[in-house]
Design an enzyme around this catalytic site. Sequence first.
Site, PDB file in Angstrom:
ATOM      1  N   TYR A  73     -28.818  -3.109  32.980  1.00 13.54           N
ATOM      2  CA  TYR A  73     -28.854  -3.988  34.150  1.00 13.54           C
ATOM      3  C   TYR A  73     -30.177  -3.883  34.882  1.00 13.54           C
ATOM      4  O   TYR A  73     -30.731  -4.883  35.323  1.00 13.54           O
ATOM      5  CB  TYR A  73     -27.648  -3.752  35.072  1.00 13.54           C
ATOM      6  CG  TYR A  73     -26.495  -4.618  34.622  1.00 13.54           C
ATOM      7  CD1 TYR A  73     -26.396  -5.946  35.039  1.00 13.54           C
ATOM      8  CD2 TYR A  73     -25.565  -4.150  33.709  1.00 13.54           C
ATOM      9  CE1 TYR A  73     -25.391  -6.770  34.569  1.00 13.54           C
ATOM     10  CE2 TYR A  73     -24.551  -4.965  33.232  1.00 13.54           C
ATOM     11  CZ  TYR A  73     -24.472  -6.275  33.667  1.00 13.54           C
ATOM     12  OH  TYR A  73     -23.484  -7.096  33.185  1.00 13.54           O
ATOM     13  N   GLN A 107     -22.680 -20.277  34.686  1.00 13.00           N
ATOM     14  CA  GLN A 107     -22.243 -18.999  34.120  1.00 13.00           C
ATOM     15  C   GLN A 107     -23.348 -17.958  34.303  1.00 13.00           C
ATOM     16  O   GLN A 107     -23.171 -16.812  33.936  1.00 13.00           O
ATOM     17  CB  GLN A 107     -21.949 -19.166  32.627  1.00 13.00           C
ATOM     18  CG  GLN A 107     -20.835 -20.140  32.352  1.00 13.00           C
ATOM     19  CD  GLN A 107     -20.775 -20.505  30.871  1.00 13.00           C
ATOM     20  OE1 GLN A 107     -20.127 -19.854  30.084  1.00 13.00           O
ATOM     21  NE2 GLN A 107     -21.479 -21.556  30.503  1.00 13.00           N
ATOM     22  N   HIS A 125     -19.696 -16.179  37.150  1.00  9.47           N
ATOM     23  CA  HIS A 125     -19.773 -14.814  36.640  1.00  9.47           C
ATOM     24  C   HIS A 125     -20.457 -13.841  37.593  1.00  9.47           C
ATOM     25  O   HIS A 125     -20.909 -12.776  37.171  1.00  9.47           O
ATOM     26  CB  HIS A 125     -20.463 -14.800  35.268  1.00  9.47           C
ATOM     27  CG  HIS A 125     -19.670 -15.512  34.214  1.00  9.47           C
ATOM     28  ND1 HIS A 125     -20.205 -15.972  33.035  1.00  9.47           N
ATOM     29  CD2 HIS A 125     -18.348 -15.856  34.181  1.00  9.47           C
ATOM     30  CE1 HIS A 125     -19.260 -16.561  32.314  1.00  9.47           C
ATOM     31  NE2 HIS A 125     -18.132 -16.517  32.995  1.00  9.47           N
ATOM     32  N   CYS A 156     -18.393   6.099  50.002  1.00  9.87           N
ATOM     33  CA  CYS A 156     -17.341   6.954  49.428  1.00  9.87           C
ATOM     34  C   CYS A 156     -17.804   7.776  48.231  1.00  9.87           C
ATOM     35  O   CYS A 156     -17.005   8.503  47.640  1.00  9.87           O
ATOM     36  CB  CYS A 156     -16.112   6.133  49.090  1.00  9.87           C
ATOM     37  SG  CYS A 156     -16.342   5.124  47.618  1.00  9.87           S
ATOM     38  N   GLY A 193     -27.389 -25.919  28.211  1.00  9.34           N
ATOM     39  CA  GLY A 193     -27.747 -24.566  27.767  1.00  9.34           C
ATOM     40  C   GLY A 193     -26.599 -23.590  27.730  1.00  9.34           C
ATOM     41  O   GLY A 193     -26.765 -22.424  28.055  1.00  9.34           O
ATOM     42  N   THR A 194     -25.447 -24.058  27.305  1.00 12.31           N
ATOM     43  CA  THR A 194     -24.331 -23.132  27.124  1.00 12.31           C
ATOM     44  C   THR A 194     -23.743 -23.308  25.730  1.00 12.31           C
ATOM     45  O   THR A 194     -23.616 -24.427  25.231  1.00 12.31           O
ATOM     46  CB  THR A 194     -23.251 -23.279  28.218  1.00 12.31           C
ATOM     47  OG1 THR A 194     -22.209 -22.343  27.955  1.00 12.31           O
ATOM     48  CG2 THR A 194     -22.664 -24.666  28.288  1.00 12.31           C
ATOM     49  N   SER A 195     -23.398 -22.171  25.118  1.00 10.72           N
ATOM     50  CA  SER A 195     -22.871 -22.211  23.753  1.00 10.72           C
ATOM     51  C   SER A 195     -21.428 -22.706  23.734  1.00 10.72           C
ATOM     52  O   SER A 195     -20.920 -23.107  22.699  1.00 10.72           O
ATOM     53  CB  SER A 195     -22.935 -20.812  23.143  1.00 10.72           C
ATOM     54  OG  SER A 195     -22.181 -19.904  23.919  1.00 10.72           O
ATOM     55  N   VAL A 220     -30.721 -26.957  22.805  1.00  5.43           N
ATOM     56  CA  VAL A 220     -31.656 -26.945  21.668  1.00  5.43           C
ATOM     57  C   VAL A 220     -30.914 -26.936  20.331  1.00  5.43           C
ATOM     58  O   VAL A 220     -31.485 -27.299  19.308  1.00  5.43           O
ATOM     59  CB  VAL A 220     -32.628 -25.737  21.724  1.00  5.43           C
ATOM     60  CG1 VAL A 220     -33.649 -25.909  22.841  1.00  5.43           C
ATOM     61  CG2 VAL A 220     -31.879 -24.422  21.887  1.00  5.43           C
ATOM     62  N   ALA A 237     -34.058 -27.787  28.011  1.00  5.76           N
ATOM     63  CA  ALA A 237     -33.641 -28.300  29.315  1.00  5.76           C
ATOM     64  C   ALA A 237     -34.856 -28.617  30.204  1.00  5.76           C
ATOM     65  O   ALA A 237     -34.868 -29.622  30.906  1.00  5.76           O
ATOM     66  CB  ALA A 237     -32.728 -27.284  29.999  1.00  5.76           C
TER      67      ALA A 237
HETATM   68  P1  NAD Z   1     -25.120 -18.142  25.453  1.00  2.40           P
HETATM   69  O1  NAD Z   1     -26.149 -17.066  25.336  1.00  2.40           O
HETATM   70  O2  NAD Z   1     -23.821 -17.991  24.771  1.00  2.40           O
HETATM   71  O3  NAD Z   1     -25.738 -19.533  24.933  1.00  2.40           O
HETATM   72  C1  NAD Z   1     -26.976 -20.002  25.337  1.00  2.40           C
HETATM   73  C2  NAD Z   1     -27.132 -21.447  24.879  1.00  2.40           C
HETATM   74  O4  NAD Z   1     -28.376 -21.943  25.389  1.00  2.40           O
HETATM   75  C3  NAD Z   1     -27.181 -21.632  23.364  1.00  2.40           C
HETATM   76  O5  NAD Z   1     -26.282 -22.664  23.015  1.00  2.40           O
HETATM   77  C4  NAD Z   1     -28.622 -22.052  23.091  1.00  2.40           C
HETATM   78  O6  NAD Z   1     -28.717 -22.960  22.007  1.00  2.40           O
HETATM   79  C5  NAD Z   1     -29.001 -22.722  24.392  1.00  2.40           C
HETATM   80  N1  NAD Z   1     -30.427 -22.743  24.734  1.00  2.40           N
HETATM   81  C6  NAD Z   1     -31.362 -21.767  24.562  1.00  2.40           C
HETATM   82  N2  NAD Z   1     -32.546 -22.131  25.070  1.00  2.40           N
HETATM   83  C7  NAD Z   1     -32.364 -23.380  25.608  1.00  2.40           C
HETATM   84  C8  NAD Z   1     -33.205 -24.285  26.298  1.00  2.40           C
HETATM   85  N3  NAD Z   1     -34.504 -23.994  26.558  1.00  2.40           N
HETATM   86  N4  NAD Z   1     -32.698 -25.468  26.716  1.00  2.40           N
HETATM   87  C9  NAD Z   1     -31.393 -25.790  26.456  1.00  2.40           C
HETATM   88  N5  NAD Z   1     -30.549 -24.965  25.803  1.00  2.40           N
HETATM   89  C10 NAD Z   1     -31.018 -23.779  25.392  1.00  2.40           C
HETATM   90  O7  NAD Z   1     -24.983 -18.328  27.005  1.00  2.40           O
HETATM   91  P2  NAD Z   1     -23.772 -18.791  27.892  1.00  2.40           P
HETATM   92  O8  NAD Z   1     -23.131 -19.963  27.246  1.00  2.40           O
HETATM   93  O9  NAD Z   1     -24.306 -18.908  29.264  1.00  2.40           O
HETATM   94  O10 NAD Z   1     -22.708 -17.570  27.906  1.00  2.40           O
HETATM   95  C11 NAD Z   1     -23.010 -16.220  27.818  1.00  2.40           C
HETATM   96  C12 NAD Z   1     -22.792 -15.309  28.999  1.00  2.40           C
HETATM   97  O11 NAD Z   1     -24.034 -14.700  29.190  1.00  2.40           O
HETATM   98  C13 NAD Z   1     -22.451 -15.888  30.321  1.00  2.40           C
HETATM   99  O12 NAD Z   1     -21.299 -15.235  30.722  1.00  2.40           O
HETATM  100  C14 NAD Z   1     -23.572 -15.475  31.285  1.00  2.40           C
HETATM  101  O13 NAD Z   1     -23.023 -14.882  32.442  1.00  2.40           O
HETATM  102  C15 NAD Z   1     -24.332 -14.445  30.543  1.00  2.40           C
HETATM  103  N6  NAD Z   1     -25.812 -14.470  30.645  1.00  2.40           N
HETATM  104  C16 NAD Z   1     -26.444 -14.885  31.790  1.00  2.40           C
HETATM  105  C17 NAD Z   1     -27.829 -14.914  31.858  1.00  2.40           C
HETATM  106  C18 NAD Z   1     -28.500 -15.401  33.124  1.00  2.40           C
HETATM  107  O14 NAD Z   1     -27.917 -15.272  34.195  1.00  2.40           O
HETATM  108  N7  NAD Z   1     -29.691 -15.987  33.050  1.00  2.40           N
HETATM  109  C19 NAD Z   1     -28.597 -14.543  30.754  1.00  2.40           C
HETATM  110  C20 NAD Z   1     -27.922 -14.097  29.605  1.00  2.40           C
HETATM  111  C21 NAD Z   1     -26.531 -14.087  29.563  1.00  2.40           C
HETATM  112 ZN    ZN Z   2     -17.352   3.128  48.086  1.00  2.97          ZN
END
Ligand code: NAD
Ligand code: ZN
Length: 253
Positions: A73, A107, A125, A156, A193-195, A220, A237
Site C-alpha cells: 500500500y 472502482q 472500493h 487504541c 477502463g474496467t475489465s 483498449v 481513455a
Molecule cells: P482491472 O485491472 O481488472 O482492468 C483494467 C481494465 O482497463 C482492463 O480491461 C484494461 O484493458 C483497461 N485499460 C488499461 N489501460 C487503459 C486505457 N489507457 N484506457 C482504457 N482502458 C484501459 O481493473 P478494474 O476493472 O478497475 O478492477 C480491479 C480492481 O482493482 C478494482 O477493485 C480497483 O479498486 C482496483 N484497482 C484500483 C486502482 C486505482 O485506484 N487506480 C488501480 C489498480 C487496481
Molecule cells: Zn483504534
Amino acid sequence: MENNDVPFDLIEKASEIIVKSGYVVVLTGSGISAESGIPTFRGKHGLWKRYRPEQLATPEGFAVNPKLVWEWYNWRINLVLNAEPNAGHIALSELEKMNIVKSIITQNVDDLHERAGSRNIIKLHGNILEARCIRCDYKMKIQKPFRDLPPKCPVCKNLLRPNVVWFNEPIPMDVLNRAYEEIERSDCLLVIGTSGVVMPAGAFPSIVKRNGGKVIEVNVDETHISWIADITLRGEAGKILPVIVEKVKKYLK
Ligand code: NAD
Ligand code: ZN
C-alpha cells in the site's frame, strides 16, 4: 494505439447517444488511471514482487502479514500522491460541468477524478488515501506513506488498515445503494477502463440494458462487457474521451 487509429465514426455515434440521453452515468475502473502511471491489477504491470493483488488485497492476507500488505500500500500510495489526472479524467469532469454526466461510479481508490474536478463521485472500493482502525472508529487522511509499518491506531493501539474494500469484503451498504440508484436512473452508461470481472460493478451494464438504456464502452481491449455494449470504442481513455467532449460540444451548439 496511434492517434489516427481513434475510431472517429464510432465516437460520432456515441456522442450522439450521449447528447440525446437524459441521465448519463459513468462507471470507471483502473484503466482510466493507467495513463496517469497507476498500474491496473490485470495486465502486464499487475505483479508486485511476485505477489498477486488477490493475495495482498484481502482480509486474510492482512491477517497473515500486515507489514507486507502495508509495504504494498505504501508503494501504491506513493504512486497516487505523485500522479496527475489525465485527459480522460478531465474530459469526464467537463461532461459533468456541461450537465451531461450526472455521476461517476468508480472502482478506483485513487483521488484523480476528484482532482480533475468531478463532483458527484461514488467510490465503490473506498479511498487509498485514508487509513482506519481495525477496532475503533478512528480514521485518518494519508498525506505521505507511513514510516513505521504496520501503523498503529493512536487511540487504541490496534492495527490501522487501508480504508478500502478488499476482495471478499462487502461494499458499505450506503455506498452500494447510491450506486444502484444511479444505475437504475441511467439511460446511458459509459463504461471506461474496467475489465468487468469484479462484482457488483461488472453487472451494472446489464441492469442499464435491461431498463432499455444504452451502454458505451471505452477500453483498449475486449472485456466481459464488450458483448453487451451498444458501442465499443477501442482505445485509450485519455485519447477517446476528449474527442467525445469535442463532438458533444458541437452537437450542443
Ligand atoms: P482491472 O485491472 O481488472 O482492468 C483494467 C481494465 O482497463 C482492463 O480491461 C484494461 O484493458 C483497461 N485499460 C488499461 N489501460 C487503459 C486505457 N489507457 N484506457 C482504457 N482502458 C484501459 O481493473 P478494474 O476493472 O478497475 O478492477 C480491479 C480492481 O482493482 C478494482 O477493485 C480497483 O479498486 C482496483 N484497482 C484500483 C486502482 C486505482 O485506484 N487506480 C488501480 C489498480 C487496481
Ligand atoms: Zn483504534
